[in-house]
Scaffold this motif. Structure first.
Motif, PDB file in Angstrom:
ATOM      1  N   ALA A  75       0.836  -1.215   0.000  1.00 31.43           N
ATOM      2  CA  ALA A  75       0.000   0.000   0.000  1.00 31.43           C
ATOM      3  C   ALA A  75       0.864   1.255   0.000  1.00 31.43           C
ATOM      4  O   ALA A  75       0.507   2.256  -0.638  1.00 31.43           O
ATOM      5  N   ARG A  76       1.979   1.230   0.682  1.00 39.31           N
ATOM      6  CA  ARG A  76       2.894   2.373   0.695  1.00 39.31           C
ATOM      7  C   ARG A  76       3.428   2.631  -0.718  1.00 39.31           C
ATOM      8  O   ARG A  76       3.491   3.766  -1.167  1.00 39.31           O
ATOM      9  N   ARG A  77       3.786   1.567  -1.427  1.00 35.41           N
ATOM     10  CA  ARG A  77       4.373   1.704  -2.762  1.00 35.41           C
ATOM     11  C   ARG A  77       3.343   1.996  -3.853  1.00 35.41           C
ATOM     12  O   ARG A  77       3.591   2.795  -4.747  1.00 35.41           O
ATOM     13  N   TYR A  78       2.184   1.311  -3.782  1.00 37.88           N
ATOM     14  CA  TYR A  78       1.245   1.327  -4.908  1.00 37.88           C
ATOM     15  C   TYR A  78      -0.137   1.883  -4.585  1.00 37.88           C
ATOM     16  O   TYR A  78      -0.940   2.075  -5.488  1.00 37.88           O
ATOM     17  N   GLY A  79      -0.443   2.072  -3.305  1.00 30.12           N
ATOM     18  CA  GLY A  79      -1.740   2.592  -2.903  1.00 30.12           C
ATOM     19  C   GLY A  79      -2.701   1.493  -2.473  1.00 30.12           C
ATOM     20  O   GLY A  79      -2.613   0.347  -2.912  1.00 30.12           O
ATOM     21  N   GLU A  80      -3.605   1.878  -1.598  1.00 34.30           N
ATOM     22  CA  GLU A  80      -4.565   0.920  -1.050  1.00 34.30           C
ATOM     23  C   GLU A  80      -5.551   0.436  -2.107  1.00 34.30           C
ATOM     24  O   GLU A  80      -5.924  -0.737  -2.113  1.00 34.30           O
ATOM     25  N   ASP A  81      -5.979   1.306  -3.003  1.00 34.86           N
ATOM     26  CA  ASP A  81      -6.942   0.881  -4.025  1.00 34.86           C
ATOM     27  C   ASP A  81      -6.373  -0.232  -4.904  1.00 34.86           C
ATOM     28  O   ASP A  81      -7.064  -1.208  -5.206  1.00 34.86           O
ATOM     29  N   TYR A  82      -5.101  -0.105  -5.294  1.00 38.23           N
ATOM     30  CA  TYR A  82      -4.488  -1.144  -6.111  1.00 38.23           C
ATOM     31  C   TYR A  82      -4.337  -2.434  -5.313  1.00 38.23           C
ATOM     32  O   TYR A  82      -4.544  -3.528  -5.845  1.00 38.23           O
ATOM     33  N   LEU A  83      -4.012  -2.323  -4.034  1.00 41.97           N
ATOM     34  CA  LEU A  83      -3.935  -3.509  -3.178  1.00 41.97           C
ATOM     35  C   LEU A  83      -5.285  -4.213  -3.137  1.00 41.97           C
ATOM     36  O   LEU A  83      -5.371  -5.425  -3.313  1.00 41.97           O
ATOM     37  N   LEU A  84      -6.342  -3.452  -2.921  1.00 37.91           N
ATOM     38  CA  LEU A  84      -7.684  -4.047  -2.890  1.00 37.91           C
ATOM     39  C   LEU A  84      -8.043  -4.675  -4.231  1.00 37.91           C
ATOM     40  O   LEU A  84      -8.641  -5.758  -4.269  1.00 37.91           O
ATOM     41  N   ASP A  85      -7.688  -4.019  -5.329  1.00 37.60           N
ATOM     42  CA  ASP A  85      -7.940  -4.593  -6.660  1.00 37.60           C
ATOM     43  C   ASP A  85      -7.234  -5.941  -6.812  1.00 37.60           C
ATOM     44  O   ASP A  85      -7.823  -6.913  -7.295  1.00 37.60           O
ATOM     45  N   CYS A  86      -5.974  -5.990  -6.400  1.00 36.15           N
ATOM     46  CA  CYS A  86      -5.206  -7.235  -6.508  1.00 36.15           C
ATOM     47  C   CYS A  86      -5.774  -8.328  -5.615  1.00 36.15           C
ATOM     48  O   CYS A  86      -5.904  -9.491  -6.042  1.00 36.15           O
ATOM     49  N   LEU A  87      -6.130  -7.976  -4.388  1.00 39.78           N
ATOM     50  CA  LEU A  87      -6.698  -8.971  -3.472  1.00 39.78           C
ATOM     51  C   LEU A  87      -8.016  -9.520  -4.001  1.00 39.78           C
ATOM     52  O   LEU A  87      -8.285 -10.721  -3.908  1.00 39.78           O
ATOM     53  N   GLU A  88      -8.834  -8.647  -4.563  1.00 37.27           N
ATOM     54  CA  GLU A  88     -10.118  -9.074  -5.127  1.00 37.27           C
ATOM     55  C   GLU A  88      -9.904 -10.004  -6.322  1.00 37.27           C
ATOM     56  O   GLU A  88     -10.528 -11.055  -6.423  1.00 37.27           O
ATOM     57  N   ARG A  89      -8.996  -9.627  -7.203  1.00 40.34           N
ATOM     58  CA  ARG A  89      -8.687 -10.468  -8.361  1.00 40.34           C
ATOM     59  C   ARG A  89      -8.139 -11.818  -7.909  1.00 40.34           C
ATOM     60  O   ARG A  89      -8.554 -12.864  -8.396  1.00 40.34           O
ATOM     61  N   ASN A  90      -7.217 -11.800  -6.943  1.00 45.76           N
ATOM     62  CA  ASN A  90      -6.621 -13.039  -6.453  1.00 45.76           C
ATOM     63  C   ASN A  90      -7.661 -13.943  -5.803  1.00 45.76           C
ATOM     64  O   ASN A  90      -7.629 -15.160  -5.979  1.00 45.76           O
ATOM     65  N   GLU A  91      -8.588 -13.345  -5.055  1.00 44.86           N
ATOM     66  CA  GLU A  91      -9.641 -14.151  -4.431  1.00 44.86           C
ATOM     67  C   GLU A  91     -10.466 -14.850  -5.505  1.00 44.86           C
ATOM     68  O   GLU A  91     -10.782 -16.038  -5.378  1.00 44.86           O
ATOM     69  N   LYS A  92     -10.778 -14.163  -6.576  1.00 43.29           N
ATOM     70  CA  LYS A  92     -11.542 -14.762  -7.679  1.00 43.29           C
ATOM     71  C   LYS A  92     -10.759 -15.878  -8.361  1.00 43.29           C
ATOM     72  O   LYS A  92     -11.348 -16.802  -8.906  1.00 43.29           O
ATOM     73  N   LYS A  93      -9.413 -15.773  -8.322  1.00 42.68           N
ATOM     74  CA  LYS A  93      -8.551 -16.800  -8.907  1.00 42.68           C
ATOM     75  C   LYS A  93      -8.341 -17.978  -7.962  1.00 42.68           C
ATOM     76  O   LYS A  93      -7.685 -18.946  -8.329  1.00 42.68           O
ATOM     77  N   GLY A  94      -8.851 -17.887  -6.741  1.00 49.40           N
ATOM     78  CA  GLY A  94      -8.721 -18.988  -5.793  1.00 49.40           C
ATOM     79  C   GLY A  94      -7.641 -18.824  -4.738  1.00 49.40           C
ATOM     80  O   GLY A  94      -7.385 -19.749  -3.970  1.00 49.40           O
ATOM     81  N   VAL A  95      -7.006 -17.658  -4.681  1.00 41.58           N
ATOM     82  CA  VAL A  95      -6.023 -17.408  -3.628  1.00 41.58           C
ATOM     83  C   VAL A  95      -6.781 -17.247  -2.316  1.00 41.58           C
ATOM     84  O   VAL A  95      -7.756 -16.495  -2.240  1.00 41.58           O
TER      85      VAL A  95
END
Length: 124
Positions: A75-95
């Motif tokens: 989040a420090r490097r890329y921002g919280e919104d991008y972190l949330l986007d990645c986590l959401e995408r990863n959850e859909k992928k089965g992470v």
């Protein structure tokens, strides 16, 4: 994913947490850990909303664990919104954020940069 819960002050993903179905996040006043959470107390005393906003690099409290530390650094490097986007995408992928108990796929790392790359890609 409960995106509206976002990321906790310490970097944990409240939006993915299955530990407490009734919790509304660390700033709701309902967090079961609010009285002892060192990261919550510290960030409140510094008048910041998240540890990733702090200029200091520290490993106190939950930041001593790789998952919240890497999420904070992400989040420090890329921002919280991008972190949330990645986590959401990863959850859909089965992470999986939590398996049985509190450990999941994001806990299987011992290198912060490798975990950050995993968050970004969802691949090892």
């Amino acid at each position: 994913m409960k995106r509206e819960l976002g990321i906790a002050r310490c970097g944990l993903a409240c939006c993915l947490c299955s530990e407490n179905e009734t919790c509304s996040g660390c700033d709701s006043g309902e967090c079961p850990d609010k009285d002892w959470c060192e990261n919550r107390k510290c960030s409140i005393s510094k008048r910041i909303e998240h540890c990733y906003e702090c200029k200091d690099t520290c490993t106190k409290g939950l930041l001593s664990k790789i998952k919240p530390y890497a999420f904070t650094e992400f989040a420090r490097r890329y921002g919280e919104d991008y972190l949330l986007d990645c986590l959401e995408r990863n959850e859909k992928k089965g992470v999986i954020y939590h398996r049985e108990g509190i450990n999941g796929d994001y806990d299987d790392f011992d290198d912060v940069d490798a975990l950050i790359e995993y968050i970004k890609t969802g691949y090892r």
